[in-house]
Design an enzyme around this catalytic site. Structure first.
Site, PDB file in Angstrom:
ATOM      1  CG  ASP A  75       4.866  -1.035   3.041  1.00  0.00           C
ATOM      2  OD1 ASP A  75       3.652  -0.967   3.266  1.00  0.00           O
ATOM      3  OD2 ASP A  75       5.492  -2.112   2.968  1.00  0.00           O
ATOM      4  CG  HIS A  76      -0.232   3.793   5.060  1.00  0.00           C
ATOM      5  ND1 HIS A  76      -0.051   4.030   6.412  1.00  0.00           N
ATOM      6  CD2 HIS A  76      -0.981   4.824   4.613  1.00  0.00           C
ATOM      7  CE1 HIS A  76      -0.673   5.145   6.761  1.00  0.00           C
ATOM      8  NE2 HIS A  76      -1.236   5.655   5.681  1.00  0.00           N
ATOM      9  NE  ARG A  77       2.980  -4.033   3.457  1.00  0.00           N
ATOM     10  CZ  ARG A  77       3.595  -5.000   2.777  1.00  0.00           C
ATOM     11  NH1 ARG A  77       3.058  -6.205   2.710  1.00  0.00           N
ATOM     12  NH2 ARG A  77       4.742  -4.755   2.178  1.00  0.00           N
ATOM     13  CB  VAL A  78       6.645  -0.331   7.373  1.00  0.00           C
ATOM     14  CG1 VAL A  78       7.849  -0.131   8.295  1.00  0.00           C
ATOM     15  CG2 VAL A  78       6.630  -1.739   6.803  1.00  0.00           C
TER      16      VAL A  78
ATOM     17  N   PRO B  10       0.843  -1.216   0.000  1.00  0.00           N
ATOM     18  CG  PRO B  10       0.040  -0.972   2.182  1.00  0.00           C
ATOM     19  CD  PRO B  10       0.808  -1.905   1.306  1.00  0.00           C
TER      20      PRO B  10
END
Length: 412
Positions: free
Chosen positions: A384-387, A213
């Site tokens: 990276d929106h997960r991180v 993402p």
């Protein structure tokens, strides 16, 4: 004693490699440690080193041929004939027995399950890749003639069969068409074969855009002070540093200040690195490579400059070693030298960020409530929106901007 040399797994997780160039010929004697071939993987050209002394009696794989890992590529200490026992693991023990039965007229043919299932009672010999391609394209292996060792069906046989099938369909369509075909057909395009590197780039970028993402933050940096400092350094330095060298150092120091940015996604956890290893995108004739500047936060501008020049040269020559391009905690892609004002880059998994750097351009800026002409550098952060959360990315970008606009901090 005769034996076969097999394609080694030159890099981790490599399933195929190409014989880029043989450095020996049939009849040559080789010694342990001698480089006998250049093998091309999806990342670089790697030297294949002889592991024993001997005589090259036959070169099985041809230059430019893509070979599966474990497949035979040359015969050592033989008479030029294939050594059946040495075909493992490329050929199974069962196949060795059946090859011997086929090639010895007086030998009895032992019926196996595969023979019983085949109406002609013959075993089909094909490489795993050829079998997979045949299944995907609904080809009948019993109708093909193999061009590999002992008539083994290999990848190129599948490709030839597909070309012939397409040609037959086209010919049938032309015969049945009520419209007379043109006198001559001129191709509308040139077909360029995919290199291992291009296939890997396509796979990794598709994976990145499909599963990571992305979100983007942009910033304009006023770089007149940076350009002045660079000019002063280059006036006295033995080696001229570039703006890109200063950007690398600024990214490294910003990542040290905001360590949450110096991380990657690891499915079950987030890995936050102790040092900033920066992957620098380098364009080559075969595709994009990203050699890594290790512990960039600890290095001077002149050291960074020397490493970038050396690694970029190795990348363009296809001579990077795996440890020189594997890993990395953050990437930089600079297209400023092409005149690109700004762009958004695709994240290089499993890294959590990449900075896209545009060209420095003169434009009106406001300084102390007055309009002046200044040098502006536009940069875009892909995260990276997960991180990375938006606030962390914004904090990192602000730290980067401050370092670029106050470049004396790059020298401390």
């Amino acid at each position: 004693m005769s034996k076969l040399l097999h394609m080694p797994e030159v890099l981790a997780n490599t399933t195929h490699a190409t014989i880029n160039k043989w450095l020996v010929a049939e009849g040559d004697n080789i010694v342990i440690g001698q480089c006998i071939a250049e093998v091309e993987t999806d990342k670089a050209v790697v030297e294949m080193i002889a592991e024993e002394d001997g005589l090259i009696s036959k070169l099985i794989a041809q230059e430019g041929e893509e070979v599966e890992v474990g497949a035979p590529i040359a015969q050592l200490n033989g008479d030029g004939q294939m050594d059946l026992a040495a075909l493992a693991p490329a050929v199974t023990a069962e196949e060795v027995v059946e090859i011997a039965a086929i090639t010895t007229p007086s030998a009895a043919v032992v019926e196996t399950s595969s023979v019983a299932n085949h109406p002609q009672g013959e075993r089909i010999f094909a490489s795993p890749l050829a079998k997979r391609l045949a299944q995907q394209n609904q080809l009948n292996l019993t109708e093909l003639t193999g061009s590999g060792p002992r008539g083994r069906i290999v990848k190129r046989d599948i490709e030839l069969a597909l070309e012939q099938a397409i040609a037959q369909v086209v010919e049938t369509a032309q015969v049945n068409s009520p419209v007379a075909p043109a006198a001559a057909v001129v191709a509308a395009y040139d077909e360029i074969a995919l290199s291992n590197m291009r296939k890997t780039i396509a796979r990794r970028l598709t994976e990145s855009k499909s599963t990571v993402p992305h979100f983007y933050l942009n910033v304009e940096c006023h770089v007149d002070a940076l350009l002045t400092i660079r000019q002063q350094i280059n006036a006295i330095a033995n080696e001229k540093i570039s703006v890109n060298d200063m950007i690398i150092k600024a990214v490294a120091l910003a990542s040290a200040q905001v360590p949450e940015m110096n991380a990657c996604w690891a499915e079950t956890a987030i890995h936050q690195y102790h040092h900033v290893d920066i992957s620098v995108a380098v364009a080559t004739d075969k595709g994009l490579l990203t050699p890594v500047i290790r512990k960039a936060e600890t290095k001077s501008l002149s050291t960074i400059h020397r490493e970038v020049v050396e690694l970029a040269t190795l990348a363009r020559d296809g001579k990077l070693r795996p440890e020189q391009y594997q890993g990395g905690s953050f990437s930089i892609s600079n297209l400023g030298m092409y005149g690109v004002s700004d762009f958004n880059a695709v994240i290089n998994p499993p890294q959590a960020g990449i900075l896209a750097v545009g060209a420095i351009k003169k434009k009106p800026i406001v300084v102390n409530d007055e309009i002046q002409v200044g040098s502006v550098l536009r940069c875009s952060l892909s995260a990276d929106h997960r991180v990375i959360d938006g606030a962390v990315a914004a904090t990192w970008l602000a730290a980067f901007q401050q370092l670029i606009e106050d470049p004396l901090k790059l020298l401390i």
